[in-house]
Design a protein around this motif. Structure first.
Motif: not given
Lengths: 402, 402
Positions: A2, A26, A31, A34-35, A54, A96, A140, A142, A159
């Motif tokens: 991240r 986001a 997210h 990451l945000a 968000y 994101l 992003a 999740s 990831w």
């Protein structure tokens, strides 16, 4: 990972300036991790103020299920103000992206769903498309996205898939991106120098000739704001793209990868026949009706607004995965897009819509990418005399400088 | 339980009107599950548009750690716009309150922390304090709050604690609240009818006489917007309150419960001596320096802006818990507040600040509640002739109609 992605999007994606404001949109509260990294990285890099906004897909669902029908296209004033403010202050803007849920909106009437464009509203697209801010879209991860893409909620596994795609596995990701974007810019410059008037996709059941709008440039998705700040607007990106002539697209094309419409429908094996720029036959193994509904949105929805070239070296394509997410899937292979074209490709484009259309530049409320490239599809550049020069053959970029 | 609380705050707290817009400000993304229930409930109840705005304490932390010192009081224009819009549209406004983290901001220099008032900015307080919107604060449980309050991250355990406090365990919570607010309004009306000029707290080491501002009304926290919509502004609420005379507070008071300053410091055993309305001695078992720093904020910070009466029937007090959260703790027992007074208590209050102050109405940038009631503390009403009438004795409300 991240932290690496946050560093990349702040330093390379939006190329944040010291003292600049930043908006982080986001697409979902999932997210948040990451945000936060992006906000922290931006403040460390000298951001003046970071607005993290968000969105929440469950709140969107509640609206689509229960709000009055005549309210669904409403946008609150504060939302529009945040866009105006970003333009006024020449802010940076990071999105994101990635729907964290599987089929959350699947039960919604598409006619209702189509009216609620929040958070990706017209003014937001106008802001980024107009080069008003230095902006960048990044995926992003999740657990929901991992479930959708990999069949497991393991976000670390997602990831691991994204690391090579985003070049986060490089020793120096920023340097890897510099080299990568140089390569894409070189491809665009080579295409530009050849001065092709059309591109032909043939093989694997397709034979489509896409006429190019006279004067449109080939671009890599790395350009400048209208006040001169460099940015990379999509990460990942593997494409070079330009604008078709809305009246000069002819032939038949088969899609080579499953894709998802914004309403959520998966489309498999789409086959479209074009005449004079217009899609006149639309069939599919599945999802044809939903595609037809999208293409009925307006006159420009039936015509092309983008043609983009990607070869088999793309790490997105090499992953072998379907992400059902355009930000990723469009970078797997060559694609065309129904609907709105990108003004940035055409210098001195007139402001007037009718004039734009008259000059072959397509306008629409939609922009729907569909993937049409692959090992079986040869891509040729066609010059004014009708001669063909191979650009991509056997999924390998073969075009050299003219 | 979330659904019950959402129903309660939509139907009783803000008393949402058909076709009204609603803003839901969630103090943290950890409150997403409750925010979604509130949005869903509001749309089902006929809301036109629901803006859910999530704050994120980690983003706040990043700002406080790294943003330039001269930027910390900056507020983006979109934030101010959402407040203006709520006023213009006569929206409803729900705040999901509660810090989900333990000591997240503990390492931050209080001088920096004090400058960043987002999201509870001055314009937001002016909007609610001015009765511009129908608003309500409710507690939002989270695993972090459960950890802080109960020593376990079990959020269900926290819901179990909050159920009786919020009367969600009643067969019909809305009806239970109607009866409860009627009781508080009756208390306020009785106090009003007595026309006391002061309230005296004595016993347990305290002997404090709080002069009441001439003409200030006793209120329950259920009133109307300035365009006539009923609301309950805090849930829970157990108090009736009014405005002291900023110059007529004398004696010594001991706090009876631990409380938390907005900077995060816990204060135990605070002892304050007042002379002529002004705190002239401030001692504490712990936290005295932090209290003195808060009271040094401005001239009004050393004087009182609120006095509120709560008896031993309060389910917050009966829980025996310290929440370190004013929304809950102030409803455990009687309290006073240093700093800014509530304009809503005083009809025909002049607009001018100097005139307000001259008339005994306290103004300050702070409003810090401290709890001073309990079984050992008798509360008397003092009339113009100096006669005392018991209001609360042995933690029981004993005042009858005059």
């Amino acid at each position: 990972m991240r932290r690496k992605l946050a560093e990349l999007v702040v330093r390379v994606g939006v190329n944040l300036a010291e003292g600049q404001d930043l908006v982080v949109l986001a697409y979902d509260v999932q997210h948040a991790a990451l945000a936060r990294e992006v906000a922290d990285t931006a403040y460390r890099a000298g951001a003046h103020y970071v607005s993290v906004i968000y969105w929440d897909q469950f709140v969107k669902l509640a609206r689509l299920e229960h709000a009055p029908g005549d309210s669904l296209s409403y946008t609150p004033a504060w939302w529009d103000r945040h866009i105006e403010e970003a333009i006024e202050k020449r802010s940076a803007y990071i999105i994101l992206w990635g729907d964290p849920r599987v089929d959350l909106l699947a039960g919604i009437d598409p006619a209702r769903a189509g009216q609620d464009t929040m958070p990706l509203t017209g003014p937001l697209f106008a802001m980024v498309g107009g080069g008003e801010v230095n902006w960048s879209f990044i995926p992003a991860p999740s657990s929901g996205a991992a479930q959708r893409i990999l069949g497991t909620p393991d976000v670390d596994a997602l990831w691991a898939v994204l690391a090579p795609i985003l070049r986060l596995d490089a020793d120096d990701p920023a340097e890897a991106w510099r080299v990568h974007m140089e390569g894409l810019r070189a491809r665009a410059a080579t295409l530009q120098a050849h001065g092709f008037t059309a591109v032909r996709f043939h093989g694997g059941g397709s034979d489509l000739t896409v006429g190019l709008r006279d004067g449109a440039n080939w671009l890599a998705p790395a350009f400048e704001t209208n006040w001169g700040r460099q940015m990379v607007v999509n990460m990942p990106t593997e494409e070079v793209f330009t604008t078709p002539d809305r009246n000069r697209v002819d032939g038949v094309v088969l899609t080579t990868r499953t894709f998802q419409l914004s309403g959520g429908t998966n489309v498999v094996g789409l086959r479209v026949r074009f005449e004079g720029g217009r899609a006149v036959e639309v069939e599919a193994e599945s999802g044809a009706d939903a595609v037809r509904a999208v293409l009925a949105k307006d006159e420009g929805a039936l015509r092309l607004g983008e043609v983009a070239l990607v070869d088999g070296s793309s790490p997105v394509g090499r992953s072998g995965l379907v992400f059902n997410d355009t930000l990723l899937d469009e970078n797997a292979t060559c694609h065309i897009a129904f609907g709105n074209a990108y003004p940035i490709t055409v210098p001195d484009l007139p402001d007037d819509s009718d004039e734009r259309t008259a000059r072959g530049f397509n306008l629409s409320a939609i922009h729907q990418d569909v993937m049409i490239g692959g090992p079986a599809v040869t891509v040729d550049g066609i010059d004014r005399a009708g001669n063909a020069t191979p650009i991509i053959a056997d999924d390998v970029w073969v075009l050299s400088e003219s």
